[in-house]
Write a protein that holds these residues in place. Sequence first.
Motif, PDB file in Angstrom:
ATOM      1  N   ALA A 225       0.835  -1.205   0.000  1.00 27.07           N
ATOM      2  CA  ALA A 225       0.000   0.000   0.000  1.00 27.07           C
ATOM      3  C   ALA A 225       0.868   1.252   0.000  1.00 27.07           C
ATOM      4  O   ALA A 225       0.602   2.213  -0.732  1.00 27.07           O
ATOM      5  N   ASN A 226       1.919   1.242   0.801  1.00 24.68           N
ATOM      6  CA  ASN A 226       2.814   2.396   0.853  1.00 24.68           C
ATOM      7  C   ASN A 226       3.590   2.588  -0.440  1.00 24.68           C
ATOM      8  O   ASN A 226       4.123   3.672  -0.695  1.00 24.68           O
ATOM      9  N   ARG A 227       3.670   1.515  -1.258  1.00 28.29           N
ATOM     10  CA  ARG A 227       4.435   1.581  -2.505  1.00 28.29           C
ATOM     11  C   ARG A 227       3.536   1.430  -3.726  1.00 28.29           C
ATOM     12  O   ARG A 227       4.021   1.087  -4.808  1.00 28.29           O
ATOM     13  N   THR A 228       2.248   1.653  -3.587  1.00 20.73           N
ATOM     14  CA  THR A 228       1.345   1.479  -4.717  1.00 20.73           C
ATOM     15  C   THR A 228       1.814   2.302  -5.909  1.00 20.73           C
ATOM     16  O   THR A 228       2.251   3.447  -5.767  1.00 20.73           O
ATOM     17  N   GLY A 229       1.798   1.698  -7.090  1.00 20.29           N
ATOM     18  CA  GLY A 229       2.276   2.366  -8.296  1.00 20.29           C
ATOM     19  C   GLY A 229       3.753   2.193  -8.546  1.00 20.29           C
ATOM     20  O   GLY A 229       4.269   2.676  -9.558  1.00 20.29           O
ATOM     21  N   SER A 230       4.431   1.484  -7.633  1.00 20.25           N
ATOM     22  CA  SER A 230       5.874   1.272  -7.786  1.00 20.25           C
ATOM     23  C   SER A 230       6.164  -0.018  -8.540  1.00 20.25           C
ATOM     24  O   SER A 230       5.298  -0.885  -8.678  1.00 20.25           O
ATOM     25  N   SER A 279       7.418  -5.396 -13.306  1.00 24.39           N
ATOM     26  CA  SER A 279       5.991  -5.072 -13.278  1.00 24.39           C
ATOM     27  C   SER A 279       5.725  -4.006 -12.218  1.00 24.39           C
ATOM     28  O   SER A 279       6.525  -3.797 -11.304  1.00 24.39           O
ATOM     29  N   LYS A 280       4.620  -3.330 -12.361  1.00 29.94           N
ATOM     30  CA  LYS A 280       4.142  -2.419 -11.325  1.00 29.94           C
ATOM     31  C   LYS A 280       2.921  -3.042 -10.661  1.00 29.94           C
ATOM     32  O   LYS A 280       2.286  -3.945 -11.210  1.00 29.94           O
ATOM     33  N   PHE A 281       2.589  -2.563  -9.485  1.00 27.89           N
ATOM     34  CA  PHE A 281       1.395  -3.067  -8.809  1.00 27.89           C
ATOM     35  C   PHE A 281       0.600  -1.901  -8.223  1.00 27.89           C
ATOM     36  O   PHE A 281       1.161  -0.859  -7.858  1.00 27.89           O
ATOM     37  N   TYR A 282      -0.708  -2.097  -8.167  1.00 28.32           N
ATOM     38  CA  TYR A 282      -1.616  -1.128  -7.557  1.00 28.32           C
ATOM     39  C   TYR A 282      -2.614  -1.880  -6.696  1.00 28.32           C
ATOM     40  O   TYR A 282      -3.042  -2.979  -7.060  1.00 28.32           O
ATOM     41  N   LEU A 283      -3.003  -1.300  -5.559  1.00 22.27           N
ATOM     42  CA  LEU A 283      -4.085  -1.896  -4.793  1.00 22.27           C
ATOM     43  C   LEU A 283      -5.366  -1.807  -5.613  1.00 22.27           C
ATOM     44  O   LEU A 283      -5.539  -0.890  -6.417  1.00 22.27           O
ATOM     45  N   LEU A 292      -4.958   1.220   4.618  1.00 24.37           N
ATOM     46  CA  LEU A 292      -3.726   0.493   4.900  1.00 24.37           C
ATOM     47  C   LEU A 292      -2.498   1.389   4.996  1.00 24.37           C
ATOM     48  O   LEU A 292      -1.488   0.992   5.586  1.00 24.37           O
ATOM     49  N   ALA A 293      -2.557   2.583   4.441  1.00 20.40           N
ATOM     50  CA  ALA A 293      -1.356   3.425   4.415  1.00 20.40           C
ATOM     51  C   ALA A 293      -1.731   4.898   4.316  1.00 20.40           C
ATOM     52  O   ALA A 293      -2.820   5.257   3.858  1.00 20.40           O
ATOM     53  N   GLN A 294      -0.805   5.731   4.765  1.00 18.58           N
ATOM     54  CA  GLN A 294      -0.928   7.169   4.610  1.00 18.58           C
ATOM     55  C   GLN A 294      -0.045   7.560   3.426  1.00 18.58           C
ATOM     56  O   GLN A 294       1.156   7.770   3.568  1.00 18.58           O
TER      57      GLN A 294
END
Length: 384
Positions: A225-230, A279-283, A292-294
């Motif tokens: 969640a803190n790294r979404t889009g990474s 690959s990238k990932f998104y919630l 889940l994250a700020q």
Amino acid sequence: MEAHLSKRQVTVITGMRRVGKSTAVKHLLSLVPHTNKLYLDLEKANNRFILNQSSYTDIEINLQVEGINFNEPAVIALDEIQLVPNSTSVIKYLYDTYPVKFIVTGSSSFYLRNHFTESLAGRKTIFEMAPLSFAEYLIFNEVEPTRLQPFALQAYQPAFYDRYQAHYERYLQFGGFPEVVLSETDKDKEQYLDDIINAHIELDIRLLSDFSVSDDLYKLMRLLANRTGSKVDYSKIGALLGISRHKVKDYLSLLNYTYFVKIVEAFTANADRAIAYQSKFYLSDSGLLNRLAQVSSGAVFETAIANQLANLGTVQYYQNRSGAEIDFILNGKKAFEVKETPTEQDAAVLKHRVKSTAITEYALIGRHRPSSDFRQFIWGGAIY
């Protein structure tokens, strides 16, 4: 899905827990014109017992007791079939033996695709359900959505933005799970989102893996969640969690199979080069992300757009040789760059980056009203 109701094949509805699969099944069942039909919620032990009999004859008898007449066309709906391991063999037997139409749901693409591919080849069609689109969100909030259609994927229009902007901001904050959308207070919405996260770990993940991994998975979910889009760096994530990169890869695959995250692959005309890119990932929902994250408002917006575009087709990202990226490529035909407040300079950069591809269609996607008269972008609320 309604059009498939009249077809002989099994109608399979899959997607993350609490996206509305049970409601969809009950709606389809209500459209069946006769009374020779049955709904079984397999989260209930007494219903699982019916399908867990030692012989097909015993299963038939139990279904007859529930009111099914196998001498006439029948419709049987099975909710959460992943809870009964032998369900596919039962469906195959009854499908091949009697005029029975099945409607089934499950929360895991891993289970459904692997088991159904082997057992029900040629006998099923799979429909995937996601959290509500923005247009569906408006319907659930009793806001007239028909005016949206002329503006779908069209250039920014101030009047359209003014009418729906407040609704879209709520959509970004809490996401599109039906129960969350229908909840009256913010506290209730947050509680439902927490319940969805816990149910995903305790029910779906537990079913498909060793329950002892749940603590590591929860830590991974928060980290993702803190790294979404990474980009996915298995070794780095493993080092942060204190587990092997292979475990990280397995866990991430599990979260993808159970619809908790979306994996976005690199776009390239060369398959070998695509494999070389991370690959990238998104919630899968911005509401889950916010619980889940700020993270930054930009990360929330980009995650929402990734999911909105996924409803329209295949989503990838592009990276050129120098490392410059384009956020999303839709169906290999149109490029999108996401900016909270888009500018003419952003448009010029996107135009330049697109030149290194074969793509001719491209657009900025924005969230906020520009301070200038710039309008050459698509407002996020117009993607549905």
